[in-house]
Motif scaffolding. Structure first.
Motif, PDB file in Angstrom:
ATOM      1  N   UNK B  95       0.838  -1.194   0.000  1.00  0.00           N
ATOM      2  CA  UNK B  95       0.000   0.000   0.000  1.00  0.00           C
ATOM      3  C   UNK B  95       0.875   1.246   0.000  1.00  0.00           C
ATOM      4  N   UNK B  96       0.607   2.153  -0.909  1.00  0.00           N
ATOM      5  CA  UNK B  96       1.258   3.465  -0.819  1.00  0.00           C
ATOM      6  C   UNK B  96       0.633   4.205   0.359  1.00  0.00           C
ATOM      7  N   UNK B  97       1.198   5.354   0.693  1.00  0.00           N
ATOM      8  CA  UNK B  97       0.610   6.162   1.762  1.00  0.00           C
ATOM      9  C   UNK B  97      -0.842   6.470   1.457  1.00  0.00           C
ATOM     10  N   UNK B 101      -4.362   5.060   3.441  1.00  0.00           N
ATOM     11  CA  UNK B 101      -5.253   6.037   4.064  1.00  0.00           C
ATOM     12  C   UNK B 101      -4.553   7.032   4.975  1.00  0.00           C
ATOM     13  N   UNK B 102      -3.271   7.324   4.689  1.00  0.00           N
ATOM     14  CA  UNK B 102      -2.533   8.302   5.505  1.00  0.00           C
ATOM     15  C   UNK B 102      -2.848   9.695   4.959  1.00  0.00           C
ATOM     16  N   UNK B 103      -3.849  10.344   5.542  1.00  0.00           N
ATOM     17  CA  UNK B 103      -4.229  11.678   5.085  1.00  0.00           C
ATOM     18  C   UNK B 103      -3.459  12.728   5.880  1.00  0.00           C
ATOM     19  N   UNK B 104      -2.855  13.673   5.169  1.00  0.00           N
ATOM     20  CA  UNK B 104      -2.027  14.685   5.840  1.00  0.00           C
ATOM     21  C   UNK B 104      -2.519  16.095   5.516  1.00  0.00           C
ATOM     22  N   UNK B 105      -1.893  17.079   6.170  1.00  0.00           N
ATOM     23  CA  UNK B 105      -2.135  18.463   5.761  1.00  0.00           C
ATOM     24  C   UNK B 105      -1.365  18.723   4.470  1.00  0.00           C
ATOM     25  N   UNK B 106      -1.346  19.978   4.011  1.00  0.00           N
ATOM     26  CA  UNK B 106      -0.760  20.283   2.706  1.00  0.00           C
ATOM     27  C   UNK B 106       0.691  20.736   2.785  1.00  0.00           C
ATOM     28  N   UNK B 138       2.190  10.393   2.582  1.00  0.00           N
ATOM     29  CA  UNK B 138       0.746  10.444   2.703  1.00  0.00           C
ATOM     30  C   UNK B 138       0.186  11.177   1.505  1.00  0.00           C
ATOM     31  N   UNK B 139      -1.042  11.615   1.652  1.00  0.00           N
ATOM     32  CA  UNK B 139      -1.674  12.313   0.541  1.00  0.00           C
ATOM     33  C   UNK B 139      -2.543  13.411   1.164  1.00  0.00           C
ATOM     34  N   UNK B 144      -2.696  15.124  -3.585  1.00  0.00           N
ATOM     35  CA  UNK B 144      -1.281  15.260  -3.907  1.00  0.00           C
ATOM     36  C   UNK B 144      -0.445  14.517  -2.868  1.00  0.00           C
ATOM     37  N   UNK B 145       0.634  13.891  -3.356  1.00  0.00           N
ATOM     38  CA  UNK B 145       1.528  13.150  -2.475  1.00  0.00           C
ATOM     39  C   UNK B 145       2.273  14.123  -1.559  1.00  0.00           C
ATOM     40  N   UNK B 146       2.342  13.779  -0.280  1.00  0.00           N
ATOM     41  CA  UNK B 146       3.128  14.557   0.679  1.00  0.00           C
ATOM     42  C   UNK B 146       4.133  13.628   1.342  1.00  0.00           C
ATOM     43  N   UNK B 147       5.183  14.203   1.925  1.00  0.00           N
ATOM     44  CA  UNK B 147       6.063  13.380   2.755  1.00  0.00           C
ATOM     45  C   UNK B 147       6.131  14.008   4.143  1.00  0.00           C
TER      46      UNK B 147
END
Lengths: 426, 426
Positions: B95-97, B101-106, B138-139, B144-147
């Motif tokens: 599973x990718x981030x 389901x790793x939801x992050x801020x922007x 995460x996303x 959009x992909x975030x780290x």
């Protein structure tokens, strides 16, 4: 002002320096007032390296995981290219296959595009950015990453061009267009200014490596104009489109050759009904793509049967044949890898009888033995000994009036080097 | 039967051979009847290589593109690990981030997790698969992909463990747990069986590299039990959790040291009101994280002001100070990189007066000069000369009764090697 999609292969983005060159090229188009979308492959040998890592861990890697692994290659090059563009003061925005709306079926490793949702890319263009799309990848209806298999990035470019209704899809490579023959073995080959979809399809299907067949099929279906050109110069290349407006069409558009096939011969086969059926249905059942079939004249009720198939299918072909040898009472199975298929291609062929006769005569005069023959309405292919590949291409090129007045100067390559080049990557 | 989340860092997945080891470890847990989720970092030096490529193209790479680039590293290791597990006949699903389901801020490059949607991972577990999640990524709400920045993969593991309500989050590394001091410089250090969140946070914040502070903070907030243990043995490591059930708590839990800070001294500052305010507000405005501040006794209305800050902020700190030197009428700015912060940590400190006095006395008896002091309710930190780091840690370790009966045998490392190890990756 046009909307231009530009596809760059792995060689064109193999190093930071090359990525800078691509960025400059894209910016020049942007400066000329065009909307610009780039589609990129993975850097240089990245894909091979990833395949190598997977092979070290699993002899038969699960297709879903393989796609997830391989798709990272294009994600790296897309981000780097966007960074290079931004470094020069232009807006850029990268898109994975998912974000570019490349929706595919669920067939991992060789997914087919079913739909292109171009809203996000169009939005980026409207905000003045150069859009950079990862080639070779999409996403299925369940949101899983898929890859498109060989020719994938070219196909992505054509699909994106279709989705955006682009004016042209430029496909950059290390050759500067489509030639009447491979200039590396036929120094008098001419670059074509334009070629129609049908001829291009037959050339691609017959070994011309410049454009991937799937991409050309997609372009034909959706009327996307392809411009095949060099990544290392600004010269015009070859346009692939519906109609070529030439007043007088040549009978033969070009000659392709393909050294990647092998010939399998089954010796000592009883010449009785049902044997060939048994053989070829077994091969089909084992996913061997048989190309040409040759059955020799029978002597004393015993004959030889040969067929050609892609080199990649060799192992499966031999296993299948060996397995049914006792069944069909045949003696042995022999493989000849040193063969070449040489194909004359031209829509003009349809209205010009006598092409085959002229081709056979030309080859005969040059002491080139024909091992097999196959035809389509616009193609004539012969299989010859691998060592005679260049000679066969050259004499046919001359005989059908394709020779250029100028001679191509690039160092001639060996048959192996050509084969390696023709069969390269996606 | 438990649900176990296991996090493996870059060293543990640096090669196909190491990935095989990780696969075996996960399968052993599965065979023991547990549900197993792995969280992985990028292979070995992958992230550094990607950062290098980006730097070659853009001095200041756009954050969005940088995240898209870096996130590929974990995608590669997640796929390879899933393949390795499948090769051994066990089901695995990566599973990718985004998919985990790793939801992050922007906030690209250092995003914070805002929510974990664990349905897909839970579904895979229910179907008997070992789930493999890409760490560090995460996303955001726009897809959009975030780290997650430094410590990202540890934080992913704790977040996944929280989302799945896992029994334990095992964090594997090249050390076998949390020690009372770094055994590489303090051979009588003892491994702790258990430590509470507060003490662990202070140790992590004071230079103990074994667990990332953010991950510990997350674990404390959501009551996730962390088990810090070795990737190269099956020995129990250290549990980090709410309450330690020890009958009698030690006053000092452990001693951390940090050689990554630098000391900046501004010489010849007029001792008048407003000068310090001017200096430190300028530093804050320039994103310099000031740690400790030391103002010397004034002579003739002229004094020196020193402060410590992370080595990574050195350039910004010096630029800021140089810029305001004329403004505050100060003479010069000097940087000392060869310092170390040594911290005593222990929740027990709260109810034990005299810790500071004992520490200062011990250091004085050992001729170790204290350059600066700072405290929290459960921590006492002193800055000493870098060359005296090991000596300071050892004498305090002995004085506060932390010494083990056995002596740690690993070769002692130089201060530079330790610094490099302590400051390593995510």
């Amino acid at each position: 002002m046009s909307l231009i999609v530009c596809k760059f292969g792995g060689t064109s983005v193999a190093s930071p320096e090359r990525i800078q060159m691509v960025a400059k090229k894209l910016i020049a188009k942007k400066q000329a007032g065009h909307d610009v979308v780039a589609v990129v492959s993975a850097m240089g040998k990245t894909t091979d390296e990833l395949v190598g890592l997977a092979a070290a861990l699993n002899d038969n890697p699960p297709a879903r995981e393989m796609d997830r692994l391989l798709s990272t290659g294009e994600q790296v090059s897309m981000s780097l290219l966007a960074m290079a563009i931004e470094a020069r003061g232009y807006k850029a925005m990268s898109f994975t296959g998912r974000q570019a709306g490349i929706e595919t079926d669920k067939i991992h490793n060789k997914a087919k595009i079913v739909m292109v949702h171009s809203e996000r890319v169009r939005d980026a263009l409207e905000r003045g950015a150069i859009a950079v799309v990862a080639g070779f990848q999409g996403v299925d209806a369940e949101g899983d990453i898929t890859t498109l298999g060989r020719g994938g990035s070219d196909t992505t470019a054509v699909a994106v061009a279709h989705g955006l209704n682009a004016d042209v899809c430029e496909i950059y490579s290390d050759v500067d267009g489509v030639y009447t023959a491979d200039p590396r073995i036929c120094p008098r080959a001419k670059k074509l200014d334009v070629i129609n979809y049908d001829d291009m399809l037959e050339l691609s299907g017959s070994g011309a490596g410049v454009l991937q067949m799937r991409a050309v099929e997609f372009a034909r279906k959706y009327h996307v104009v392809i411009h095949s050109r060099s990544a290392f110069s600004d010269a015009e290349g070859t346009y692939v489109k519906e109609e070529t407006d030439m007043m007088e069409e040549a009978v033969i558009t070009g000659i392709a050759h393909d050294t990647s096939e092998v010939k399998v011969t089954i010796r000592g086969v009883p010449d009785m009904s049902g044997v060939a059926a048994k053989l070829f249905s077994a091969l089909a059942g084992n996913q061997v793509s048989v190309d040409m079939i040759i059955q020799n004249v029978s002597e004393d009720g015993i004959t030889d049967i040969s067929f050609t198939c892609p080199g990649a299918d060799k192992k499966r072909a031999c296993e299948t044949v060996e397995r049914i040898l006792p069944d069909i009472n045949a003696r042995e199975c022999v493989v000849d890898e040193d063969i070449a298929k040489v194909s004359l291609v031209g829509t003009g062929m349809k209205s010009s009888p006598g092409i085959a006769a002229k081709a056979f005569q030309t080859l005969g005069e040059n002491n080139i033995n024909i091992l097999a023959i196959s035809t389509s309405p616009i193609r004539l292919s012969v299989v010859v000994d691998g060592a005679q590949t260049a000679q066969a291409v050259r004499c046919l090129h001359t005989a059908f009036g394709l020779d250029s007045d100028s001679v191509f100067e690039e160092t001639q390559l060996s048959a192996e080097e050509i084969a390696a080049k023709m069969n390269k990557g996606r």
